[in-house]
Scaffold this motif. Structure first.
Motif, PDB file in Angstrom:
ATOM      1  N   ARG A  53      -1.570  30.608 -46.202  1.00 54.68           N
ATOM      2  CA  ARG A  53      -0.583  29.446 -46.051  1.00 54.68           C
ATOM      3  C   ARG A  53      -1.065  28.275 -46.978  1.00 54.68           C
ATOM      4  NH1 ARG A  53       2.568  28.631 -41.135  1.00 54.68           N
ATOM      5  NH2 ARG A  53       3.362  30.868 -40.498  1.00 54.68           N
ATOM      6  N   ARG A 100      -5.168  19.195 -36.850  1.00 55.71           N
ATOM      7  CA  ARG A 100      -3.867  19.892 -36.493  1.00 55.71           C
ATOM      8  C   ARG A 100      -4.239  21.425 -36.704  1.00 55.71           C
ATOM      9  NH1 ARG A 100      -0.548  15.641 -37.504  1.00 55.71           N
ATOM     10  NH2 ARG A 100      -1.719  13.912 -37.005  1.00 55.71           N
ATOM     11  N   GLY A 117      -3.734  24.807 -38.472  1.00 58.65           N
ATOM     12  CA  GLY A 117      -3.343  25.204 -39.763  1.00 58.65           C
ATOM     13  C   GLY A 117      -4.269  24.551 -40.765  1.00 58.65           C
ATOM     14  N   GLU A 173      -0.639  22.484 -27.840  1.00 57.35           N
ATOM     15  CA  GLU A 173       0.581  21.032 -28.196  1.00 57.35           C
ATOM     16  C   GLU A 173       0.407  20.342 -27.280  1.00 57.35           C
ATOM     17  OE1 GLU A 173       4.249  23.138 -28.715  1.00 57.35           O
ATOM     18  OE2 GLU A 173       5.115  21.478 -29.606  1.00 57.35           O
ATOM     19  N   LEU A 213       4.577  20.337 -35.447  1.00 58.44           N
ATOM     20  CA  LEU A 213       3.595  21.087 -35.553  1.00 58.44           C
ATOM     21  C   LEU A 213       3.613  22.431 -36.233  1.00 58.44           C
ATOM     22  CD1 LEU A 213       1.810  20.320 -32.041  1.00 58.44           C
ATOM     23  CD2 LEU A 213       1.068  19.334 -34.430  1.00 58.44           C
ATOM     24  N   ASP A 214       2.932  23.047 -36.928  1.00 56.91           N
ATOM     25  CA  ASP A 214       3.094  24.280 -37.363  1.00 56.91           C
ATOM     26  C   ASP A 214       2.073  25.427 -36.659  1.00 56.91           C
ATOM     27  OD1 ASP A 214       3.653  26.446 -39.124  1.00 56.91           O
ATOM     28  OD2 ASP A 214       2.076  25.893 -40.526  1.00 56.91           O
ATOM     29  N   PHE A 247       1.284  28.855 -35.508  1.00 59.89           N
ATOM     30  CA  PHE A 247       1.460  30.547 -35.729  1.00 59.89           C
ATOM     31  C   PHE A 247       0.152  31.155 -35.277  1.00 59.89           C
ATOM     32  CE2 PHE A 247      -0.940  28.214 -39.170  1.00 59.89           C
ATOM     33  CZ  PHE A 247      -1.884  29.195 -39.452  1.00 59.89           C
TER      34      PHE A 247
END
Ligand code: SF4
Lengths: 429, 167
Positions: free
Chosen positions: A12, A120, A122, A242, A255-256, A258
C-alpha cells in the motif's frame, strides 16, 4: 498467495497491488523520529547537500518528530550544546512535532509518539532508536535506523533498501495468571526465539490474549521484539487500536484499518498458552537469558528501577503503587521510578500513585531515559545488581560494566522492592 | 580485499553497549568516536589508541554482532581504525550502519579463526593462512552493494537528491 500484515502495508505504501518476500523497496516515510542523536543526523544531512548547490531543506517538516529524552535535563555541557544545535535546526526547518524538556509535553519518544496521536495503522515509521519497534503496537511498520540513514530520509523522504521481510506469527491464547503480565510473555518469547532468532524478520502477534490486551501491554510486546533481533513487531489493528487512538491519543480523522490475508505465508508459527506462564526474569548479560522466577528468586538486589519506554506507563505505576502502598522499600535496596512521559507523571500524581510510592521510600525521577542507559541517573556501583522493568541488560548498561542487570515486570520489581531480593508477585496482595 | 591479522576474537551477541557504551553517546563525530571503541575492554582499547593495531586488521566475531542500540558510533568508531569485522552474521541496524558509513564487514557463516591468525579476504572467501582452511563469504544484496560501491550512503543519497527537482 496471501500477504502478511507488513507485506500488505508495504505494498500500500508503495502503491503496488502486491509485494513479494525479498523485494527491495523504497517506501515513502510517514513519520521520522529522532532524539538527541538528531545532532549527528544534522551533520550527515548537511553533508548530503554539500556541493549540490542546494540549500539543506528537509523533505517535509511535518513528518519529522524530535523528542529530547535520553539526557534530560542535560547532564553535561556537551549534551546541552547538542540540544541547542537541534533546537536551532528545528526552528529553521519549521519542524513542528518537537518535544523539548518540558513538564507539559515532554517524555520518552516511544510514549510521546503514541500518546500524541502521531502513530497510525499502515504507516512506515522510522526512528534513530532501536526500540522504534514499539509503534507496531498501533499497526505501523516501525523500525530503528542509524543517523546517516535518517539524514537520507530527511533529504529524500524515502527509506532506501527496505527488503520485504519474512514474518514470524506468534499466536497467544489463554489468560495470564494473577501476577503475570505482557512483559513476562515477551521475555518468555525472547528466551524461546533467542537474541538473533527473529533477525531481519517481523513478529506479527495474534490470538485471544492479544485481542483482549490493552494498548499499553501491546506497546510492551512490540517494544521488545527487537531484543529477538526482529526488524519490527506488529499487532494488526483492531477495536482496541481504534479505541486507543480516539480516546487516548485524540485522533479524529478516518483510520485505514486492515489485516493480513487469511492465507498469508509465514516463516514460522509460534504458539503460546499465556495461562501456563510464570513471571519471567532475563538474567545478565543478554536479554534471551530468560528463566522463570522460581530459578532466581532470592537474589539480592541493590537497585530497583521501574520505568522506561517498556514499563513506565500509567498501569505500571498503578501496579507498583498498589503493591507498595502503606509499606516500605527494604533498607537493603533503593527504588527508582521514572515515568515514560510527563502526561503519565501528572496523571499518576493526580491519582495518588506517586504519593504512595514516595511514602514507601521510592525516588521518583523525571520522565526520560534516565537509568535505563545509565548516562546520568541511577548508575550502579561495581559489583551491584539491579532489577529493572527496562528492556536491556547488556554488560555496561546502567553505566557500569562491572554490575549486573536483571529484567522483569513491574509487579516483580515492586514486590522485590519490599524484600530486597527477587520475589514472586503471585500470591502477594 | 586485503591480508591482515586477527587482532581480537569475540563471541556471539556482541552488543553496541560493548562496542561503544551509551555513556559516550554525546560524542558523535566520526573523527572523535574511535577513542571510545571497546572502551570497557581496556587492553584492546589501549592498543587501538596507541596505534599498535595496523589498518587492515580483523576482528572476528560470532553471530549477531552489533545487536542492540541503533547508535551509529558503534560502526564509525571501528571504521576509524580501518579494521574489518568478520562475523557469522550481523544484527540488522549495525549491518546497515556499517554499509552507510563505510565500515568494512564480511559475513562468513562458518568462520574459524583465532587471535594472531593471518587471514586473506579474496573473491568470495576468507582464507585462514595460519590454519590453511577457507570459508565462504555470504554476499550482500545488490541494493546494499550499490551503496558500498558509491562510497557510502552520503554520496549515494546525494546522487539521488540531484536526480530530484529542487524543492
Ligand atoms: S527508555 Fe531506555 S530503551 Fe527506551 S528509549 Fe530510552 S534508553 Fe532507549
Amino acid at each position: 498467495m496471501g500477504m502478511t500484515y507488513v507485506q500488505k502495508l508495504l505494498a500500500r505504501a508503495c502503491g503496488k497491488s502486491a509485494v513479494a518476500l525479498g523485494d527491495v523497496l523504497e517506501p515513502p516515510v510517514h513519520l521520522a523520529m529522532s532524539h538527541e542523536n538528531g545532532a549527528l543526523v544534522i551533520n550527515q544531512f548537511n553533508e548530503i547537500f554539500q556541493g549540490t548547490g542546494r540549500e539543506p531543506k528537509v523533505w517535509d517538516p511535518s513528518r519529522i518528530a524530535i523528542i529530547f529524552d535520553h539526557r534530560v535535563p542535560a547532564e553535561s555541557s556537551k549534551t546541552a550544546t547538542n540540544q541547542k544545535k537541534i533546537r536551532e535546526f528545528i526552528a529553521k526547518q519549521g519542524i513542528t512535532k518537537f518535544h523539548d524538556i518540558r513538564g507539559d509535553v515532554g517524555g520518552i519518544c516511544h510514549q510521546i509518539l503514541p500518546e500524541n496521536g502521531y502513530v497510525r495503522p499502515g504507516q512506515v515509521l522510522v526512528g534513530t532508536d532501536s526500540h522504534t519497534t514499539t509503534h507496531g503496537a498501533l499497526g505501523a511498520f516501525a523500525f530503528g535506523i542509524g543517523a546517516t540513514e535518517m539524514a537520507s530520509v530527511w533529504a529524500l523522504g524515502n527509506i532506501l533498501n527496505v527488503e520485504v521481510p519474512g514474518t514470524i506469527k506468534v499466536v497467544v491464547n489463554g489468560r495470564f495468571a494473577r501476577g503475570v503480565y505482557p512483559k513476562d510473555l515477551i521475555l518468555y518469547l525472547i528466551g524461546k526465539l533467542t537474541a538473533e532468532g527473529a533477525n531481519y524478520r517481523v513478529i506479527e502477534f495474534h490470538g485471544e490474549t492479544i485481542r483482549s490486551m490493552p494498548t499499553s501491554g501491546r506497546l510492551v510486546l512490540c517494544n521488545m521484539t527487537v531484543e529477538a533481533g526482529a526488524t519490527g513487531g506488529v499487532i494488526p489493528p483492531d477495536a482496541e487500536t481504534e479505541r486507543y487512538l480516539r480516546e487516548e491519543a485524540g485522533v479524529k480523522e478516518p483510520l485505514d484499518l486492515f489485516g493480513p490475508d487469511a492465507d498469508a505465508v509465514y516463516d514460522q508459527v509460534v504458539e503460546v498458552d499465556a495461562a501456563t506462564l510464570a513471571p519471567q526474569i532475563a538474567c545478565p548479560h543478554t536479554v534471551d537469558n530468560v528463566k522463570p522466577i522460581g530459578e532466581v528468586a532470592g537474589k539480592k538486589i541493590q537497585q530497583i528501577v521501574v520505568g522506561s519506554c517498556t514499563n513506565g506507563r500509567l498501569d505500571d505505576l498503578e501496579v507498583a503503587a498498589a503493591i507498595l502502598k502503606g509499606k516500605r522499600v527494604a533498607d537493603s535496596t533503593r527504588m527508582l521510578i521514572f515515568p515514560a512521559s510527563w502526561r503519565i507523571y501528572a496523571e499518576a500524581l493526580r491519582l495518588g500513585y506517586l504519593a504512595d510510592l514516595i511514602a514507601a521510600g521510592a525516588v521518583v525521577c523525571n520522565p526520560g531515559c534516565g537509568p535505563c542507559l545509565g548516562i546520568h541517573q541511577g548508575a550502579l556501583a561495581d559489583g551491584e545488581t539491579a532489577l529493572a522493568t527496562t528492556n536491556r541488560n547488556f554488560k555496561g548498561r546502567m553505566g557500569n560494566p562491572n554490575a549486573e542487570v536483571y529484567l522483569c515486570s513491574t509487579a516483580v520489581a515492586a514486590t522485590s522492592a519490599l524484600t530486597g531480593v527477587i520475589s514472586d508477585p503471585r500470591g502477594v496482595n | 580485499m586485503a591480508t591482515g591479522k586477527v587482532v581480537r576474537k569475540l563471541g556471539d551477541d556482541i552488543s553496541t553497549d560493548i562496542i561503544y557504551p551509551g555513556r559516550f553517546m554525546a560524542t558523535v563525530l566520526p573523527t572523535e568516536t574511535p577513542q571510545y571503541a571497546f572502551v570497557d575492554d581496556a587492553g584492546f582499547n589501549r592498543k587501538l589508541k596507541a596505534k599498535e593495531i595496523p589498518p587492515g586488521s580483523f576482528i572476528v566475531a560470532g553471530g549477531n554482532f552489533g545487536c542492540g542500540s541503533s547508535r551509529e558510533q558503534a560502526a564509525s568508531c571501528i571504521k576509524g581504525y580501518e579494521i574489518t569485522v568478520i562475523a557469522r552474521n550481523f544484527a540488522r541496524i549495525f549491518l546497515q550502519n556499517s554499509i552507510n558509513v563505510g565500515l568494512a564487514m564480511v559475513i562468513c557463516p562458518n568462520i574459524e579463526a583465532e587471535e594472531g591468525d593471518e587471514l586473506d579476504v579474496t573473491g568470495g572467501k576468507v582464507v585462514n593462512r595460519t590454519s590453511g582452511k577457507s570459508f565462504a563469504i555470504e554476499s550482500l544484496p545488490q541494493a546494499r552493494q550499490a551503496i558500498i560501491d558509491a562510497g557510502g550512503l552520503i554520496p549515494y543519497a546525494r546522487r539521488l537528491l540531484l536526480e530530484r527537482p529542487v524543492r
